[in-house]
Design a protein around this motif. Structure first.
Motif, mmCIF file in Angstrom:
data_model
loop_
_atom_site.group_PDB
_atom_site.id
_atom_site.type_symbol
_atom_site.label_atom_id
_atom_site.label_comp_id
_atom_site.label_asym_id
_atom_site.label_seq_id
_atom_site.Cartn_x
_atom_site.Cartn_y
_atom_site.Cartn_z
ATOM 1 N N ALA A 172 0.748 -1.207 0.095
ATOM 2 C CA ALA A 172 0.023 0.036 0.083
ATOM 3 C C ALA A 172 1.000 1.229 -0.124
ATOM 4 O O ALA A 172 0.243 2.187 0.356
ATOM 5 C CB ALA A 172 -1.108 -0.062 1.147
ATOM 6 N N SER A 173 2.135 1.206 -0.332
ATOM 7 C CA SER A 173 2.848 2.331 -0.339
ATOM 8 C C SER A 173 2.338 3.047 -1.519
ATOM 9 O O SER A 173 1.651 2.482 -2.775
ATOM 10 C CB SER A 173 4.477 2.005 -0.569
ATOM 11 O OG SER A 173 4.651 1.514 -2.105
ATOM 12 N N ARG A 174 2.579 4.618 -1.731
ATOM 13 C CA ARG A 174 2.156 5.220 -2.436
ATOM 14 C C ARG A 174 2.753 4.925 -3.868
ATOM 15 O O ARG A 174 1.750 4.908 -5.011
ATOM 16 C CB ARG A 174 2.272 6.652 -2.328
ATOM 17 C CG ARG A 174 1.784 7.536 -3.390
ATOM 18 C CD ARG A 174 2.276 9.110 -3.190
ATOM 19 N NE ARG A 174 1.464 9.990 -4.276
ATOM 20 C CZ ARG A 174 0.681 10.886 -4.230
ATOM 21 N NH1 ARG A 174 -0.068 11.199 -3.126
ATOM 22 N NH2 ARG A 174 0.451 11.867 -5.128
ATOM 23 N N ALA A 175 3.817 4.628 -4.008
ATOM 24 C CA ALA A 175 4.582 4.267 -5.440
ATOM 25 C C ALA A 175 4.167 3.008 -5.649
ATOM 26 O O ALA A 175 3.854 2.956 -6.941
ATOM 27 C CB ALA A 175 6.192 4.053 -4.953
ATOM 28 N N SER A 176 3.956 1.895 -4.863
ATOM 29 C CA SER A 176 3.095 0.812 -5.525
ATOM 30 C C SER A 176 1.975 0.956 -6.019
ATOM 31 O O SER A 176 1.468 0.530 -7.033
ATOM 32 C CB SER A 176 3.352 -0.221 -4.460
ATOM 33 O OG SER A 176 4.636 -0.761 -3.992
ATOM 34 N N VAL A 177 0.971 1.891 -5.177
ATOM 35 C CA VAL A 177 -0.390 2.109 -5.735
ATOM 36 C C VAL A 177 -0.434 2.668 -7.124
ATOM 37 O O VAL A 177 -0.790 2.501 -7.987
ATOM 38 C CB VAL A 177 -1.081 2.909 -4.619
ATOM 39 C CG1 VAL A 177 -2.354 3.439 -5.283
ATOM 40 C CG2 VAL A 177 -1.143 2.199 -3.392
ATOM 41 N N GLU A 178 0.408 4.162 -7.317
ATOM 42 C CA GLU A 178 0.580 4.340 -8.544
ATOM 43 C C GLU A 178 1.043 3.649 -9.687
ATOM 44 O O GLU A 178 0.618 3.927 -10.669
ATOM 45 C CB GLU A 178 1.568 5.685 -8.224
ATOM 46 C CG GLU A 178 1.056 6.706 -7.409
ATOM 47 C CD GLU A 178 1.947 8.086 -7.297
ATOM 48 O OE1 GLU A 178 1.345 9.172 -7.196
ATOM 49 O OE2 GLU A 178 3.035 7.757 -7.473
ATOM 50 N N ALA A 179 1.916 2.807 -9.293
ATOM 51 C CA ALA A 179 2.530 1.883 -10.195
ATOM 52 C C ALA A 179 1.370 0.751 -10.917
ATOM 53 O O ALA A 179 1.516 0.442 -11.926
ATOM 54 C CB ALA A 179 3.816 1.184 -10.001
ATOM 55 N N ALA A 180 0.375 0.469 -10.125
ATOM 56 C CA ALA A 180 -0.668 -0.407 -10.331
ATOM 57 C C ALA A 180 -1.634 0.326 -11.111
ATOM 58 O O ALA A 180 -2.476 -0.370 -11.610
ATOM 59 C CB ALA A 180 -1.238 -1.176 -9.166
ATOM 60 N N ILE A 181 -1.768 1.566 -11.210
ATOM 61 C CA ILE A 181 -2.827 2.229 -11.986
ATOM 62 C C ILE A 181 -2.491 2.365 -13.617
ATOM 63 O O ILE A 181 -1.804 2.665 -13.915
ATOM 64 C CB ILE A 181 -3.092 3.785 -11.373
ATOM 65 C CG1 ILE A 181 -3.449 3.648 -9.974
ATOM 66 C CG2 ILE A 181 -3.929 4.471 -12.056
ATOM 67 C CD1 ILE A 181 -3.213 5.066 -9.058
ATOM 68 N N ASP A 182 -3.753 1.815 -14.264
ATOM 69 C CA ASP A 182 -3.528 2.099 -15.461
ATOM 70 C C ASP A 182 -3.993 3.277 -16.212
ATOM 71 O O ASP A 182 -3.379 3.807 -17.001
ATOM 72 C CB ASP A 182 -4.499 0.907 -16.325
ATOM 73 C CG ASP A 182 -4.333 0.721 -17.639
ATOM 74 O OD1 ASP A 182 -3.432 0.386 -18.210
ATOM 75 O OD2 ASP A 182 -5.512 0.927 -18.426
ATOM 76 N N HIS A 183 -5.326 3.635 -15.763
ATOM 77 C CA HIS A 183 -5.784 4.853 -16.274
ATOM 78 C C HIS A 183 -6.807 5.523 -15.308
ATOM 79 O O HIS A 183 -7.242 4.870 -14.437
ATOM 80 C CB HIS A 183 -6.162 4.849 -17.789
ATOM 81 C CG HIS A 183 -7.620 3.873 -17.713
ATOM 82 N ND1 HIS A 183 -7.684 2.583 -17.874
ATOM 83 C CD2 HIS A 183 -8.982 4.198 -17.823
ATOM 84 C CE1 HIS A 183 -9.003 1.974 -17.920
ATOM 85 N NE2 HIS A 183 -9.643 3.062 -17.741
#
Length: 264
Positions: free
Chosen positions: A122-133
């Motif tokens: 749930a780190s911000r970096a991991s969440v952002e990396a998982a977002i497609d669009h």
């Protein structure tokens, strides 16, 4: 006061039948200890499970609610909540929503995120990396209660008020637009209903997704690839006007359109 599994199942069944039959029931908070969020989420989970077992729907996403301090102050609640989105609740822009299917339809607009991979960190970096669009979205808000949202346990138990989502016309890669600076305006029949800026949502709409990721991991149901995630209302939540085209525009992301049909 402790809450039995029987009480949780009983309340979930009441909410399920009320949603299916389009009628209201009394608030559930008098039957729960004050601020017993665990029991409220257990009711919400059983409510969702009943829909899956008896209606054959499947989960396709989640929503975060009460992320806007303006909305929190209006309803007297000071923390986010979340609910489940099923496949029968998702509509394309241009949808006509039959008012006969809802008790008291409310409109709000927000940024929707769609994941391309699971979120197990749930780190911000991991969440952002998982977002497609990302895309603009209306949340279709309706409660199984006759009054306002009630206490936080009432809204949580009732799937956080989520009865659907209308997804926008455009998809934009995450990071292409600064979501803290986007401006949102909803109009109905050409008249302004509400407006707001992206930073109203926990400072940045992606912060709502981070909160949801943390909560989902903690409860053993991490966010999965393909899920649609609603981040919370950028403006106020308002009554949905009947029989006029409602349009939400979000700068840099395009628009989403829907109509509440009194004849449907």
């Amino acid at each position: 006061m402790s809450v039995t599994r029987e009480t949780i199942s009983e309340i979930a069944r009441e909410l399920f039948e009320a949603k299916r039959g389009v009628y209201t029931v009394p608030y559930v908070s008098p039957r729960l200890p004050e601020r017993d969020l665990d029991s409220a989420y257990a009711i919400s989970a059983e409510f969702a499970a009943l829909r899956e077992r008896e209606l054959g729907v499947r989960r396709v996403g989640r929503k975060v609610g009460l992320t806007n301090a303006l909305v929190q102050r209006r309803v007297g609640i000071d923390e986010p909540d979340y609910g489940i989105i099923h496949d029968d609740m998702v509509h394309a822009s241009g949808a006509r929503l039959p008012l006969s299917a809802y008790n008291r339809l409310l409109i709000e607009a927000e940024v929707a995120f769609v994941l391309k991979s699971d979120v197990t960190d749930a780190s911000r970096a991991s969440v952002e990396a998982a977002i497609d669009h990302v895309t603009p979205a209306f949340e279709v808000v309706d409660f199984r209660y006759a009054g306002s949202v009630g206490q936080i346990v009432d809204t949580i138990a009732d799937n956080a008020g989520c009865s659907g989502v209308v997804l926008g016309e455009e998809r934009h890669p995450y990071g292409e637009v600064d979501l803290t600076q986007v401006e949102m305006v909803i109009t109905g029949g050409g008249k302004e209903i509400t407006r707001g800026v992206g930073s109203n949502v926990l400072g940045d709409p992606v912060n709502a997704v981070v909160w949801l990721a943390e909560t989902a991991i903690r409860t053993g149901e991490p966010l999965r690839a393909g899920e649609v995630l609603l981040s919370g209302s950028i403006g106020y939540i308002e009554p949905w006007p009947a029989d006029v085209e409602c349009v939400a525009t979000v700068t840099g992301l395009g628009r989403v359109v829907a109509t509440a049909d009194s004849k449907g």
